[in-house]
Scaffold this motif. Structure first.
Motif, PDB file in Angstrom:
ATOM      1  N   ASN A 119       7.860  24.887  34.741  1.00  0.00           N
ATOM      2  CA  ASN A 119       8.627  26.637  34.551  1.00  0.00           C
ATOM      3  C   ASN A 119       9.536  27.592  35.060  1.00  0.00           C
ATOM      4  O   ASN A 119      10.720  28.146  34.937  1.00  0.00           O
ATOM      5  CB  ASN A 119       7.594  27.278  33.668  1.00  0.00           C
ATOM      6  CG  ASN A 119       6.878  27.356  32.434  1.00  0.00           C
ATOM      7  OD1 ASN A 119       8.082  26.048  31.193  1.00  0.00           O
ATOM      8  ND2 ASN A 119       6.070  27.435  32.139  1.00  0.00           N
ATOM      9  N   ASN A 120       8.915  27.783  36.439  1.00  0.00           N
ATOM     10  CA  ASN A 120       9.824  28.804  37.090  1.00  0.00           C
ATOM     11  C   ASN A 120       9.968  28.028  38.353  1.00  0.00           C
ATOM     12  O   ASN A 120      11.534  28.541  39.314  1.00  0.00           O
ATOM     13  CB  ASN A 120       8.410  30.003  37.702  1.00  0.00           C
ATOM     14  CG  ASN A 120       7.790  29.255  38.530  1.00  0.00           C
ATOM     15  OD1 ASN A 120       7.690  27.955  38.955  1.00  0.00           O
ATOM     16  ND2 ASN A 120       6.509  30.135  38.458  1.00  0.00           N
ATOM     17  N   GLY A 121       9.855  26.398  38.829  1.00  0.00           N
ATOM     18  CA  GLY A 121      10.544  25.928  39.832  1.00  0.00           C
ATOM     19  C   GLY A 121      10.123  25.815  41.204  1.00  0.00           C
ATOM     20  O   GLY A 121      10.673  25.792  41.918  1.00  0.00           O
ATOM     21  N   THR A 122       9.221  26.288  40.950  1.00  0.00           N
ATOM     22  CA  THR A 122       7.592  26.367  42.159  1.00  0.00           C
ATOM     23  C   THR A 122       6.915  24.860  42.900  1.00  0.00           C
ATOM     24  O   THR A 122       7.547  24.453  42.819  1.00  0.00           O
ATOM     25  CB  THR A 122       6.816  27.595  42.477  1.00  0.00           C
ATOM     26  OG1 THR A 122       7.261  28.753  41.621  1.00  0.00           O
ATOM     27  CG2 THR A 122       5.904  27.856  43.679  1.00  0.00           C
TER      28      THR A 122
ATOM     29  N   VAL B 296       8.450  16.042  38.462  1.00  0.00           N
ATOM     30  CA  VAL B 296       8.303  14.624  39.734  1.00  0.00           C
ATOM     31  C   VAL B 296       9.492  14.808  40.192  1.00  0.00           C
ATOM     32  O   VAL B 296       9.952  13.884  38.985  1.00  0.00           O
ATOM     33  CB  VAL B 296       7.340  13.995  39.498  1.00  0.00           C
ATOM     34  CG1 VAL B 296       6.999  13.313  40.606  1.00  0.00           C
ATOM     35  CG2 VAL B 296       5.623  14.438  39.173  1.00  0.00           C
ATOM     36  N   THR B 297      10.109  14.782  41.163  1.00  0.00           N
ATOM     37  CA  THR B 297      11.339  14.343  41.257  1.00  0.00           C
ATOM     38  C   THR B 297      11.094  13.095  43.049  1.00  0.00           C
ATOM     39  O   THR B 297       9.751  13.526  43.242  1.00  0.00           O
ATOM     40  CB  THR B 297      12.082  14.835  41.509  1.00  0.00           C
ATOM     41  OG1 THR B 297      11.621  16.158  42.741  1.00  0.00           O
ATOM     42  CG2 THR B 297      12.443  16.160  40.303  1.00  0.00           C
TER      43      THR B 297
ATOM     44  N   PHE C 275      16.338  26.360  38.348  1.00  0.00           N
ATOM     45  CA  PHE C 275      15.627  26.596  38.190  1.00  0.00           C
ATOM     46  C   PHE C 275      14.883  26.417  39.541  1.00  0.00           C
ATOM     47  O   PHE C 275      14.543  27.131  39.843  1.00  0.00           O
ATOM     48  CB  PHE C 275      14.564  26.592  36.941  1.00  0.00           C
ATOM     49  CG  PHE C 275      14.235  25.324  37.335  1.00  0.00           C
ATOM     50  CD1 PHE C 275      13.067  24.927  36.896  1.00  0.00           C
ATOM     51  CD2 PHE C 275      14.938  24.623  36.869  1.00  0.00           C
ATOM     52  CE1 PHE C 275      12.341  23.222  36.813  1.00  0.00           C
ATOM     53  CE2 PHE C 275      15.099  22.742  36.850  1.00  0.00           C
ATOM     54  CZ  PHE C 275      13.255  22.444  37.228  1.00  0.00           C
ATOM     55  N   LEU C 276      14.793  25.680  40.430  1.00  0.00           N
ATOM     56  CA  LEU C 276      14.188  25.034  41.939  1.00  0.00           C
ATOM     57  C   LEU C 276      14.176  25.772  42.884  1.00  0.00           C
ATOM     58  O   LEU C 276      15.698  26.408  42.863  1.00  0.00           O
ATOM     59  CB  LEU C 276      14.351  23.571  41.978  1.00  0.00           C
ATOM     60  CG  LEU C 276      14.263  22.776  40.309  1.00  0.00           C
ATOM     61  CD1 LEU C 276      14.349  21.409  41.418  1.00  0.00           C
ATOM     62  CD2 LEU C 276      12.709  22.333  40.518  1.00  0.00           C
TER      63      LEU C 276
ATOM     64  N   VAL D  55       5.798  17.605  43.716  1.00  0.00           N
ATOM     65  CA  VAL D  55       5.540  17.967  42.267  1.00  0.00           C
ATOM     66  C   VAL D  55       6.336  20.122  42.193  1.00  0.00           C
ATOM     67  O   VAL D  55       5.645  19.927  43.080  1.00  0.00           O
ATOM     68  CB  VAL D  55       4.435  18.001  42.409  1.00  0.00           C
ATOM     69  CG1 VAL D  55       3.247  18.747  41.002  1.00  0.00           C
ATOM     70  CG2 VAL D  55       3.752  16.790  42.222  1.00  0.00           C
ATOM     71  N   TRP D  56       6.994  19.946  40.973  1.00  0.00           N
ATOM     72  CA  TRP D  56       7.731  20.929  40.355  1.00  0.00           C
ATOM     73  C   TRP D  56       6.707  22.411  39.492  1.00  0.00           C
ATOM     74  O   TRP D  56       6.281  21.251  38.900  1.00  0.00           O
ATOM     75  CB  TRP D  56       8.898  21.692  40.804  1.00  0.00           C
ATOM     76  CG  TRP D  56       9.492  20.775  41.506  1.00  0.00           C
ATOM     77  CD1 TRP D  56       9.987  19.396  41.633  1.00  0.00           C
ATOM     78  CD2 TRP D  56      10.525  21.264  42.788  1.00  0.00           C
ATOM     79  NE1 TRP D  56      10.364  18.825  42.605  1.00  0.00           N
ATOM     80  CE2 TRP D  56      10.935  20.099  43.121  1.00  0.00           C
ATOM     81  CE3 TRP D  56      10.266  22.350  43.236  1.00  0.00           C
ATOM     82  CZ2 TRP D  56      12.477  19.840  44.229  1.00  0.00           C
ATOM     83  CZ3 TRP D  56      11.030  22.443  44.235  1.00  0.00           C
ATOM     84  CH2 TRP D  56      12.009  21.455  44.920  1.00  0.00           C
TER      85      TRP D  56
END
Length: 201
Positions: A157-160, A140-141, A119-120, A153-154
């Motif tokens: 829900n939609n990986g933006t 957060v990754t 999804f990212l 920071v994503w």
């Protein structure tokens, strides 16, 4: 809301289990509430070296339900995973596969398929740490620093990808939110930067 209890089973040390139970939280938040017969099921999330599985435990208070116990769980993802993170309400699980990157699985009853999906919007194979914001709106990754911003920071829900920072230390504690997620705080050397979480300015 699904509180999460994490533990490692001594019988199966290679498998990590997560309790997801809405009934526990309802009892904790209102001890004087009348008994609710419409309990949400207790679910277990297990990650082993081979797969991530979801188990739903039957309501054994009913003789009919007790006979429906089945072996095995619903496989969310098969592969070599390094981490899994549950959203605060227990309705979404994020799984990292070293060959694919971060995956997202919807655990709600309305989901026709629990299978984890990519999804990212960008490559995430190098991710080593991940966590959700207090309400689960953001993910957060952290990945190993390689000269570019590596704390990201994503939109969960939609990986933006919403914003990113440079962070050489392997930690996620330097980025925190208020309980309502309106503001975020980023700890840097001798300073704390505050952001509007809607605009990241």
């Amino acid at each position: 809301q699904f509180p999460i209890i994490s533990f490692k089973s001594p019988e199966t040390p290679t498998k990590r289990l997560i309790f997801i139970s809405s009934e526990i939280q309802s009892n904790m938040s209102n001890k004087n509430a009348s008994t609710n017969t419409d309990h949400q099921p207790i679910r277990l999330l297990a990650r082993s070296k081979q797969a991530v599985e979801l188990y739903t435990l039957p309501d054994t208070s009913s003789a009919t339900e007790a006979t429906k116990i089945k072996k095995g769980g619903t496989i969310l993802h098969e592969g070599k995973t390094t981490l899994h993170v549950l959203s605060p309400n227990g309705q979404v699980v994020f799984i990292h596969d070293v060959s694919v990157g971060l995956l997202r699985s919807d655990l709600t009853e309305n989901s026709a398929n629990y299978k984890a999906q990519t999804f990212l919007k960008e490559d995430s194979k190098a991710v080593q740490l991940a966590k959700c914001s207090p309400r689960g709106s953001f993910l957060v990754t952290w990945e190993r620093h390689s000269g570019v911003n590596n704390l990201k920071v994503w939109e969960s829900n939609n990986g933006t990808l919403l914003t990113s920072f440079s962070c050489k230390k392997a930690t996620l504690t330097g980025l925190q939110w208020t309980h309502d997620e309106k503001f975020a705080f980023h700890l840097v050397t001798n300073e704390i930067h505050m952001y509007d979480a809607n605009t990241w300015k």
